[in-house]
Design a protein around this motif. Structure first.
Motif, mmCIF file in Angstrom:
data_model
loop_
_atom_site.group_PDB
_atom_site.id
_atom_site.type_symbol
_atom_site.label_atom_id
_atom_site.label_comp_id
_atom_site.label_asym_id
_atom_site.label_seq_id
_atom_site.Cartn_x
_atom_site.Cartn_y
_atom_site.Cartn_z
ATOM 1 N N LEU A 100 31.565 43.568 35.926
ATOM 2 C CA LEU A 100 31.352 44.536 34.846
ATOM 3 C C LEU A 100 30.154 45.436 35.124
ATOM 4 O O LEU A 100 30.244 46.665 35.016
ATOM 5 N N TRP A 197 37.617 51.539 30.655
ATOM 6 C CA TRP A 197 38.303 50.270 30.373
ATOM 7 C C TRP A 197 39.810 50.369 30.575
ATOM 8 O O TRP A 197 40.432 49.409 31.059
ATOM 9 N N ARG A 198 40.403 51.492 30.216
ATOM 10 C CA ARG A 198 41.860 51.628 30.254
ATOM 11 C C ARG A 198 42.376 52.211 31.573
ATOM 12 O O ARG A 198 43.528 51.945 31.939
#
Length: 288
Positions: A100, A197-198
């Motif tokens: 992350l 994120w997508r």
């Protein structure tokens, strides 16, 4: 016939070509021997009795190829199952944080324009070049003041500092993702975090696999940080539990070798199962 068309100038002599091929294969055989001979010695020693390990050489065949007594002692007295649980706990949270933090950093550096952008990358590189030993006194004091000393969160906090190699791996992949995907998502009302994120993160799967394998092997093999920040025997990892055989089994190399074989087995199984991901990740990162 001119000098340029002479056969000796167009191609090397057969003897020289044969010598080059022989040296190439000889170097490969030597490289394999350097890697495999210690592993074979550990395996053979782990199958010997105490007397055989003392009298015979490291590459001598054991009398009983099914002697698993040393493995049972190493597994029970070394608390390998508990050590594997601690190592898995540390690996899980450390790798999630590394993925992350590293991917977000690479996304921000590549997609956003801000002042001192090159300076930020240079500071990451400089920080990775500073020997960690020189900062251990300050690091130890920080971890101790945070109350994380002698807990499994201490090494996790230190491993979360993403290394520059992981950031550059993510950068290589993010630069291959067209910016037009970001622009199309913004037209649909997506913000920066939604785009990351997508869109970005799902496309980074080869890079994530590469980083997880490289970082995971480094954490699995690390001895210094768990030994320094988790001295409690109940918090031993795979590496520190193996070191503790030095006390009660200081001269019993057959049990130490059995413990080493148990430590090698999980990483070997994981590597064989995921080797195509690391090869594909490096190849894709090199060509994109």
């Amino acid at each position: 016939m001119t000098a340029l068309s002479a056969p000796g100038l167009l191609k090397p002599p057969r003897a020289r070509a044969a010598a080059a091929v022989a040296l190439k294969y000889l170097s490969l055989v030597l490289a394999c021997a350097v890697v495999l001979v210690p592993l074979v010695a550990v395996l053979l020693t782990s199958l010997r009795t105490s007397r055989e390990a003392t009298v015979e050489g490291p590459l001598s065949a054991p009398h009983d190829w099914l002697n698993l007594h040393n493995y049972a002692v190493a597994f029970t007295d070394g608390h390998m199952l508990r050590a594997l649980g601690n190592t898995t706990f540390i690996l899980f949270f450390s790798l999630i944080g590394t993925v992350l933090i590293g991917s977000m950093t690479a996304y921000a550096v590549d997609r956003f324009q801000f002042r001192f952008k090159k300076l930020v990358l240079a500071l990451f590189l400089i920080a990775s070049l500073v020997p960690s030993v020189t900062t251990q006194v300050a690091t130890y004091q920080v971890v101790n003041n945070l109350g994380a000393m002698d807990t499994r969160w201490a090494p996790i906090m230190l491993y979360l500092g993403t290394d520059i190699v992981s950031i550059y791996i993510f950068l290589q992949f993010i630069r291959s993702i067209p910016v037009s995907l970001d622009e199309a998502a913004r037209l649909d009302g997506a913000n920066s975090f939604t785009i990351y994120w997508r869109i970005i993160l799902p496309l980074l799967r080869p890079a994530i696999a590469t980083v997880v394998i490289i970082k995971g092997v480094a954490i699995y093999n690390d001895f210094y940080i768990p030994f320094l920040y988790m001295p409690d025997d109940n918090l031993g990892t795979i590496s520190t539990s193996l070191f503790r055989f030095k006390g009660p089994y200081g001269a019993h190399w057959e049990i130490i070798s059995a413990g080493a074989a148990l430590v090698i087995l999980p990483s070997l199984v994981v590597f064989l199962a995921l080797q195509r991901f690391i090869y594909n990740g490096f190849a894709a990162g090199a060509t994109k």
